[in-house]
Design a protein around this motif. Structure first.
Motif, PDB file in Angstrom:
ATOM      1  N   HIS A 210       0.860  -1.189   0.000  1.00  0.00           N
ATOM      2  CA  HIS A 210       0.000   0.000   0.000  1.00  0.00           C
ATOM      3  C   HIS A 210       0.901   1.244   0.000  1.00  0.00           C
ATOM      4  O   HIS A 210       1.914   1.249   0.686  1.00  0.00           O
ATOM      5  CB  HIS A 210      -0.868  -0.031   1.265  1.00  0.00           C
ATOM      6  CG  HIS A 210      -1.732   1.168   1.441  1.00  0.00           C
ATOM      7  ND1 HIS A 210      -2.911   1.349   0.762  1.00  0.00           N
ATOM      8  CD2 HIS A 210      -1.571   2.266   2.221  1.00  0.00           C
ATOM      9  CE1 HIS A 210      -3.445   2.496   1.106  1.00  0.00           C
ATOM     10  NE2 HIS A 210      -2.660   3.068   2.002  1.00  0.00           N
ATOM     11  N   PRO A 211       0.638   2.287  -0.750  1.00  0.00           N
ATOM     12  CA  PRO A 211      -0.585   2.577  -1.498  1.00  0.00           C
ATOM     13  C   PRO A 211      -0.508   2.240  -2.995  1.00  0.00           C
ATOM     14  O   PRO A 211      -1.333   2.727  -3.768  1.00  0.00           O
ATOM     15  CB  PRO A 211      -0.713   4.091  -1.313  1.00  0.00           C
ATOM     16  CG  PRO A 211       0.713   4.565  -1.340  1.00  0.00           C
ATOM     17  CD  PRO A 211       1.517   3.471  -0.660  1.00  0.00           C
ATOM     18  N   PHE A 212       0.459   1.415  -3.385  1.00  0.00           N
ATOM     19  CA  PHE A 212       0.628   1.086  -4.805  1.00  0.00           C
ATOM     20  C   PHE A 212       0.092  -0.307  -5.150  1.00  0.00           C
ATOM     21  O   PHE A 212       0.377  -0.835  -6.221  1.00  0.00           O
ATOM     22  CB  PHE A 212       2.108   1.181  -5.199  1.00  0.00           C
ATOM     23  CG  PHE A 212       2.696   2.547  -4.971  1.00  0.00           C
ATOM     24  CD1 PHE A 212       2.287   3.626  -5.727  1.00  0.00           C
ATOM     25  CD2 PHE A 212       3.648   2.752  -3.985  1.00  0.00           C
ATOM     26  CE1 PHE A 212       2.825   4.887  -5.513  1.00  0.00           C
ATOM     27  CE2 PHE A 212       4.190   4.007  -3.753  1.00  0.00           C
ATOM     28  CZ  PHE A 212       3.778   5.091  -4.528  1.00  0.00           C
ATOM     29  N   ARG A 213      -0.676  -0.888  -4.245  1.00  0.00           N
ATOM     30  CA  ARG A 213      -1.219  -2.229  -4.459  1.00  0.00           C
ATOM     31  C   ARG A 213      -1.936  -2.301  -5.810  1.00  0.00           C
ATOM     32  O   ARG A 213      -2.694  -1.405  -6.176  1.00  0.00           O
ATOM     33  CB  ARG A 213      -2.185  -2.568  -3.332  1.00  0.00           C
ATOM     34  CG  ARG A 213      -2.659  -4.013  -3.327  1.00  0.00           C
ATOM     35  CD  ARG A 213      -3.539  -4.266  -2.107  1.00  0.00           C
ATOM     36  NE  ARG A 213      -3.931  -5.669  -2.009  1.00  0.00           N
ATOM     37  CZ  ARG A 213      -4.693  -6.167  -1.039  1.00  0.00           C
ATOM     38  NH1 ARG A 213      -5.134  -5.368  -0.076  1.00  0.00           N
ATOM     39  NH2 ARG A 213      -5.006  -7.455  -1.012  1.00  0.00           N
ATOM     40  N   GLY A 214      -1.659  -3.388  -6.554  1.00  0.00           N
ATOM     41  CA  GLY A 214      -2.257  -3.556  -7.871  1.00  0.00           C
ATOM     42  C   GLY A 214      -1.352  -3.120  -9.007  1.00  0.00           C
ATOM     43  O   GLY A 214      -1.607  -3.440 -10.165  1.00  0.00           O
ATOM     44  N   LYS A 215      -0.284  -2.398  -8.672  1.00  0.00           N
ATOM     45  CA  LYS A 215       0.694  -1.979  -9.668  1.00  0.00           C
ATOM     46  C   LYS A 215       1.957  -2.826  -9.522  1.00  0.00           C
ATOM     47  O   LYS A 215       2.100  -3.598  -8.590  1.00  0.00           O
ATOM     48  CB  LYS A 215       1.027  -0.488  -9.487  1.00  0.00           C
ATOM     49  CG  LYS A 215      -0.182   0.421  -9.644  1.00  0.00           C
ATOM     50  CD  LYS A 215       0.183   1.869  -9.423  1.00  0.00           C
ATOM     51  CE  LYS A 215      -1.048   2.766  -9.550  1.00  0.00           C
ATOM     52  NZ  LYS A 215      -0.715   4.193  -9.306  1.00  0.00           N
ATOM     53  N   ARG A 216       2.882  -2.676 -10.437  1.00  0.00           N
ATOM     54  CA  ARG A 216       4.146  -3.412 -10.359  1.00  0.00           C
ATOM     55  C   ARG A 216       4.926  -2.995  -9.111  1.00  0.00           C
ATOM     56  O   ARG A 216       5.066  -1.807  -8.823  1.00  0.00           O
ATOM     57  CB  ARG A 216       4.990  -3.131 -11.619  1.00  0.00           C
ATOM     58  CG  ARG A 216       6.291  -3.907 -11.659  1.00  0.00           C
ATOM     59  CD  ARG A 216       7.178  -3.447 -12.811  1.00  0.00           C
ATOM     60  NE  ARG A 216       7.715  -2.102 -12.606  1.00  0.00           N
ATOM     61  CZ  ARG A 216       8.655  -1.536 -13.366  1.00  0.00           C
ATOM     62  NH1 ARG A 216       9.139  -2.196 -14.399  1.00  0.00           N
ATOM     63  NH2 ARG A 216       9.075  -0.311 -13.114  1.00  0.00           N
ATOM     64  N   ASN A 217       5.423  -3.960  -8.401  1.00  0.00           N
ATOM     65  CA  ASN A 217       6.237  -3.674  -7.222  1.00  0.00           C
ATOM     66  C   ASN A 217       7.667  -3.341  -7.641  1.00  0.00           C
ATOM     67  O   ASN A 217       8.131  -3.754  -8.704  1.00  0.00           O
ATOM     68  CB  ASN A 217       6.234  -4.882  -6.279  1.00  0.00           C
ATOM     69  CG  ASN A 217       6.617  -4.523  -4.856  1.00  0.00           C
ATOM     70  OD1 ASN A 217       6.874  -3.367  -4.547  1.00  0.00           O
ATOM     71  ND2 ASN A 217       6.647  -5.521  -3.999  1.00  0.00           N
TER      72      ASN A 217
END
Length: 255
Positions: A210-217
């Motif tokens: 979080h807060p980038f969940r759903g995007k490339r790590n």
């Protein structure tokens, strides 16, 4: 002084901007990176990456999902690669009962073979565990894995499971999922793990915090994991960074 103890910077998701991703990690305060090679394709590219950057290290091992692809001679190949100065552990190895590519009995055989190799070489192991807590613990105990210890990668189990892993000389590593608002159990476990056994990771490009969940790590996002760990433990970000980095240095022999 952050250390990402488990990432996959050689994954195809980074083909277009690998160098930029690594630079962003440095800009975020990451000083050491452990990249994971886990099958015939990723092991050579992980070692090559570690050879290019002095602050990147590699593990070598055979992932349970790919266990069915392991051929005669591959274990000896891994043993030979463990002599490389930048190879710091055998992994990721373990069991994955979510995906059904490799039968359970094949996964278990390959897992056992690699634990025995690690004991032979005196190298720590990095454990992948998905939906297989009891079998993982059973095999680790039977194969005397406590002789080498290692890392429970992206730990998702209960405190009871964590205690058994700690008793077998393992460190507990947390990744992006511990930052999720609904991640009650990982937060409870992180709150109780002895600080000298705590590690942090990204598992990039997967399990983005979080807060980038759903995007490339990315490896630089390990800072977000560190911030959550610091908040849970009631210490500063700098303290968590120093503690987890020193743990990785001590366990894996990083410089």
């Amino acid at each position: 002084m952050l250390t990402d103890s488990h990432t996959h910077l050689n994954a195809e998701q980074f083909n277009e901007d690998q160098d930029e991703v690594i630079q962003r990690a440095l800009d975020a305060g990451v000083t050491r990176i452990v990249n994971v090679g886990f099958n015939r394709e990723t092991i050579p590219s992980s070692i090559a990456l570690a050879e290019r950057y002095d602050f990147i290290y590699s593990t070598v091992g055979w992932h349970p999902v790919d266990a069915i692809d392991m051929r005669p001679g591959d274990l000896e190949w891994i043993e030979e690669l463990c002599k490389h100065e930048k190879v710091v552990a055998i992994g990721e190895i373990g069991l994955d009962y979510y995906w059904d590519k490799s039968p359970k009995e094949v996964q278990q055989r390959v897992f056992r073979e690699q634990i025995r190799l690690a004991r032979k070489l005196g190298m720590p192991i990095v454990i992948h565990n998905r939906d297989a807590h009891q079998d993982i613990l059973h095999i680790l105990k039977e194969e005397k894995a406590e002789e080498v210890g290692g890392i429970m990668h992206c730990f998702s189990g209960s405190w009871e499971t964590a205690k058994q892993c700690l008793d077998m000389n393992f460190h507990i590593s947390f990744g992006g999922p511990v930052t999720f608002k609904n991640a009650r159990q990982p937060k409870e476990v992180l709150a109780q793990v002895p600080l000298d056994r705590l590690l942090i990771e990204t598992d990039a490009p997967y399990l983005t915090p979080h807060p980038f969940r759903g995007k490339r790590n990315e490896t630089g996002y390990v800072r977000l994991v560190a911030e959550t760990a610091a908040e849970i433990r009631g210490v500063t970000l700098e303290e968590i960074a120093e503690i987890t980095t020193n743990n990785a240095i001590r366990l894996l022999g990083l410089k």
